[in-house]
Design a protein around this motif. Structure first.
Motif, mmCIF file in Angstrom:
data_model
loop_
_atom_site.group_PDB
_atom_site.id
_atom_site.type_symbol
_atom_site.label_atom_id
_atom_site.label_comp_id
_atom_site.label_asym_id
_atom_site.label_seq_id
_atom_site.Cartn_x
_atom_site.Cartn_y
_atom_site.Cartn_z
ATOM 1 N N VAL A 146 -6.959 -1.163 -1.099
ATOM 2 C CA VAL A 146 -5.985 -2.190 -1.499
ATOM 3 C C VAL A 146 -6.705 -3.511 -1.774
ATOM 4 O O VAL A 146 -6.425 -4.195 -2.778
ATOM 5 C CB VAL A 146 -4.920 -2.378 -0.402
ATOM 6 N N ALA A 147 -7.646 -3.870 -0.904
ATOM 7 C CA ALA A 147 -8.422 -5.098 -1.123
ATOM 8 C C ALA A 147 -9.232 -5.001 -2.407
ATOM 9 O O ALA A 147 -9.340 -5.976 -3.167
ATOM 10 C CB ALA A 147 -9.339 -5.351 0.077
ATOM 11 N N ASP A 148 -9.808 -3.821 -2.683
ATOM 12 C CA ASP A 148 -10.575 -3.612 -3.914
ATOM 13 C C ASP A 148 -9.692 -3.788 -5.147
ATOM 14 O O ASP A 148 -10.092 -4.428 -6.131
ATOM 15 C CB ASP A 148 -11.186 -2.208 -3.923
ATOM 16 N N LEU A 149 -8.503 -3.208 -5.110
ATOM 17 C CA LEU A 149 -7.580 -3.325 -6.249
ATOM 18 C C LEU A 149 -7.192 -4.779 -6.491
ATOM 19 O O LEU A 149 -7.148 -5.233 -7.646
ATOM 20 C CB LEU A 149 -6.329 -2.485 -5.990
ATOM 21 N N MET A 150 -6.917 -5.506 -5.436
ATOM 22 C CA MET A 150 -6.537 -6.909 -5.577
ATOM 23 C C MET A 150 -7.702 -7.748 -6.086
ATOM 24 O O MET A 150 -7.526 -8.628 -6.934
ATOM 25 C CB MET A 150 -6.040 -7.451 -4.242
ATOM 26 N N GLN A 172 -7.894 -18.527 -7.924
ATOM 27 C CA GLN A 172 -8.792 -17.394 -8.145
ATOM 28 C C GLN A 172 -9.981 -17.450 -7.190
ATOM 29 O O GLN A 172 -10.362 -16.442 -6.594
ATOM 30 C CB GLN A 172 -9.289 -17.367 -9.589
ATOM 31 N N MET A 173 -10.555 -18.641 -7.031
ATOM 32 C CA MET A 173 -11.691 -18.798 -6.123
ATOM 33 C C MET A 173 -11.310 -18.409 -4.697
ATOM 34 O O MET A 173 -12.054 -17.677 -4.017
ATOM 35 C CB MET A 173 -12.166 -20.247 -6.152
ATOM 36 N N TYR A 174 -10.160 -18.871 -4.241
ATOM 37 C CA TYR A 174 -9.707 -18.557 -2.891
ATOM 38 C C TYR A 174 -9.509 -17.057 -2.705
ATOM 39 O O TYR A 174 -9.954 -16.477 -1.706
ATOM 40 C CB TYR A 174 -8.401 -19.295 -2.589
ATOM 41 N N LEU A 175 -8.854 -16.408 -3.663
ATOM 42 C CA LEU A 175 -8.592 -14.972 -3.554
ATOM 43 C C LEU A 175 -9.892 -14.171 -3.563
ATOM 44 O O LEU A 175 -10.039 -13.205 -2.805
ATOM 45 C CB LEU A 175 -7.684 -14.520 -4.699
ATOM 46 N N ILE A 176 -10.830 -14.558 -4.409
ATOM 47 C CA ILE A 176 -12.108 -13.839 -4.479
ATOM 48 C C ILE A 176 -12.825 -13.892 -3.129
ATOM 49 O O ILE A 176 -13.274 -12.869 -2.599
ATOM 50 C CB ILE A 176 -12.999 -14.416 -5.597
ATOM 51 N N HIS A 177 -12.939 -15.082 -2.556
ATOM 52 C CA HIS A 177 -13.689 -15.227 -1.310
ATOM 53 C C HIS A 177 -12.939 -14.628 -0.121
ATOM 54 O O HIS A 177 -13.560 -13.999 0.745
ATOM 55 C CB HIS A 177 -14.006 -16.704 -1.066
ATOM 56 N N SER A 178 -11.631 -14.804 -0.074
ATOM 57 C CA SER A 178 -10.876 -14.261 1.063
ATOM 58 C C SER A 178 -10.829 -12.734 1.009
ATOM 59 O O SER A 178 -10.991 -12.063 2.036
ATOM 60 C CB SER A 178 -9.465 -14.837 1.093
ATOM 61 N N LEU A 179 -10.622 -12.159 -0.189
ATOM 62 C CA LEU A 179 -10.585 -10.701 -0.317
ATOM 63 C C LEU A 179 -11.957 -10.085 -0.051
ATOM 64 O O LEU A 179 -12.051 -9.003 0.544
ATOM 65 C CB LEU A 179 -10.085 -10.311 -1.708
ATOM 66 N N VAL A 216 -6.892 -9.325 7.804
ATOM 67 C CA VAL A 216 -6.237 -10.087 6.736
ATOM 68 C C VAL A 216 -6.076 -11.549 7.156
ATOM 69 O O VAL A 216 -6.336 -12.469 6.368
ATOM 70 C CB VAL A 216 -4.861 -9.469 6.390
ATOM 71 N N PHE A 217 -5.669 -11.771 8.403
ATOM 72 C CA PHE A 217 -5.478 -13.134 8.911
ATOM 73 C C PHE A 217 -6.796 -13.900 8.905
ATOM 74 O O PHE A 217 -6.841 -15.074 8.503
ATOM 75 C CB PHE A 217 -4.901 -13.070 10.327
ATOM 76 N N ARG A 218 -7.868 -13.246 9.336
ATOM 77 C CA ARG A 218 -9.172 -13.913 9.358
ATOM 78 C C ARG A 218 -9.599 -14.346 7.966
ATOM 79 O O ARG A 218 -10.023 -15.490 7.745
ATOM 80 C CB ARG A 218 -10.234 -12.981 9.960
ATOM 81 N N GLY A 219 -9.494 -13.427 6.996
ATOM 82 C CA GLY A 219 -9.887 -13.755 5.631
ATOM 83 C C GLY A 219 -9.026 -14.843 5.024
ATOM 84 O O GLY A 219 -9.526 -15.723 4.311
ATOM 85 N N ALA A 220 -7.710 -14.791 5.309
ATOM 86 C CA ALA A 220 -6.787 -15.766 4.721
ATOM 87 C C ALA A 220 -6.983 -17.162 5.317
ATOM 88 O O ALA A 220 -6.953 -18.159 4.590
ATOM 89 C CB ALA A 220 -5.347 -15.296 4.926
ATOM 90 N N VAL A 221 -7.196 -17.236 6.625
ATOM 91 C CA VAL A 221 -7.253 -18.535 7.302
ATOM 92 C C VAL A 221 -8.619 -19.203 7.154
ATOM 93 O O VAL A 221 -8.713 -20.385 6.804
ATOM 94 C CB VAL A 221 -6.889 -18.378 8.789
#
Length: 319
Positions: A75-79, A107-114, A156-161
């Motif tokens: 799921v993380a790979d697809l996103m 986009q930058m945030y999603l790339i690094h968090s994912l 997920v929480f760790r990556g998002a925060v």
């Protein structure tokens, strides 16, 4: 000055309305040719990860910790690929260089968090292998469905925060140099190079977070495999050792595919100042493109249960 560049500096605090993605510096004329493998990789990533999710979902025998963590990774790979590839292909095919300031930060945030979540899911897979080999009798009691869900939520929480300050770090800075990003997508280090104010604290935070996430994950993965090897070498027979180690082959390949380009990309961005720019960009793109494509392929080829499920599906369809 053309219109996009006029848009770039129409604010009093010198924040751009749009950024212009340069693509791969020095290879602009070859963008359409380069787009062919990029597009193929994207299609294979979508097909492979979607197929893996469907296989695990429809086969109750695969509802085990390893396959559930693998689904989270898919799921993380697809996103991740869907966050980057459509814009990259638009840039290559239609010379669509513009990306709005807010969209770039998102986009930058999603790339690094994912990417951070991917690293942690790979660590979770390593933990599953450690428990399965070093404490086989307690595997089902340690990795219960509740524990698996909780681990997924923590990841997920760790990556998002932890990555959430990044867009705020860049949101209120002045970009007085240029609005042209020498990259195919928005990336923290590529953006912070355009800032004309002091960025030492922001760079330090990014470096610390990179170590506390990807770096620490990698260290823990190495530690888990040291313990696994110690357990395996104490097994009585060579056949038993070989059989036990064979259950880790897929995961080891996933580790190599993910961390090798990740470390190269990280090191070249921060310390490879004399490396040709298009090498930087190629490595950064490989880091985002290849692991999402290879993960389902590796587990599909190396994992007997998934392989049998694929063969069964193809047989039913008459292939």
């Amino acid at each position: 000055m053309d219109y996009p560049l006029m848009l770039a500096f129409n604010r009093t605090n010198l924040q751009p309305v749009v950024f212009l993605l340069l693509g791969i510096p020095g290879l602009e004329a070859a963008h359409k040719w380069i787009s062919v493998p990029f597009c193929l990789v994207y299609i294979l990533s979508l097909m492979g990860n979607t197929a893996l999710l469907l296989i695990v979902k429809t086969d109750p025998k695969l509802h085990e910790p390893m396959y559930l963590f693998l689904c989270m990774l898919s799921v993380a790979d697809l996103m991740l690929t869907s966050t980057t590839l459509p814009k990259i292909l638009s840039l290559f095919w239609f010379n669509d260089r513009e990306i709005y300031f807010e969209a770039c930060l998102t986009q930058m945030y999603l790339i690094h968090s994912l990417s951070t979540m991917e690293s942690a899911f790979i660590l979770a897979l390593a933990f599953d292998r450690y428990v399965a080999i070093c404490h086989p009798m307690r595997h089902s009691s340690i990795l219960t469905p509740t524990v698996i869900v909780d681990l997924g939520l923590v990841i997920v929480f760790r990556g998002a925060v932890l990555l959430s300050p990044h867009p705020f770090f860049l949101r209120w800075l002045s970009y007085c140099r240029t609005n042209v990003i020498s990259h195919t997508y928005c990336e923290f280090m590529a953006l912070i190079k355009l800032v004309c104010t002091e960025t030492k604290i922001r760079r330090s935070y990014s470096l610390i977070i990179a170590f506390l996430t990807g770096g620490l994950d990698f260290i823990l993965i190495i530690c888990s495999y040291i313990l696994i090897l110690l357990t395996v070498f104490n097994l009585p027979s060579k056949a038993a050792r070989h059989k036990t180690l064979s259950t880790c082959v897929s995961h080891v390949w996933v580790i190599l595919v993910f961390y090798t380009p990740a470390f190269f990309s990280f090191l070249t961005h921060r310390f490879g100042h004399h490396i040709v720019p298009h090498i930087h960009i190629f490595i950064a793109n490989i880091y985002l493109l290849i692991p999402p494509m290879m993960n389902p392929v590796i587990y599909g080829v190396k994992t007997k249960r998934i392989r049998e499920r694929v063969f069964k599906f193809l047989t039913v369809k008459g292939f």
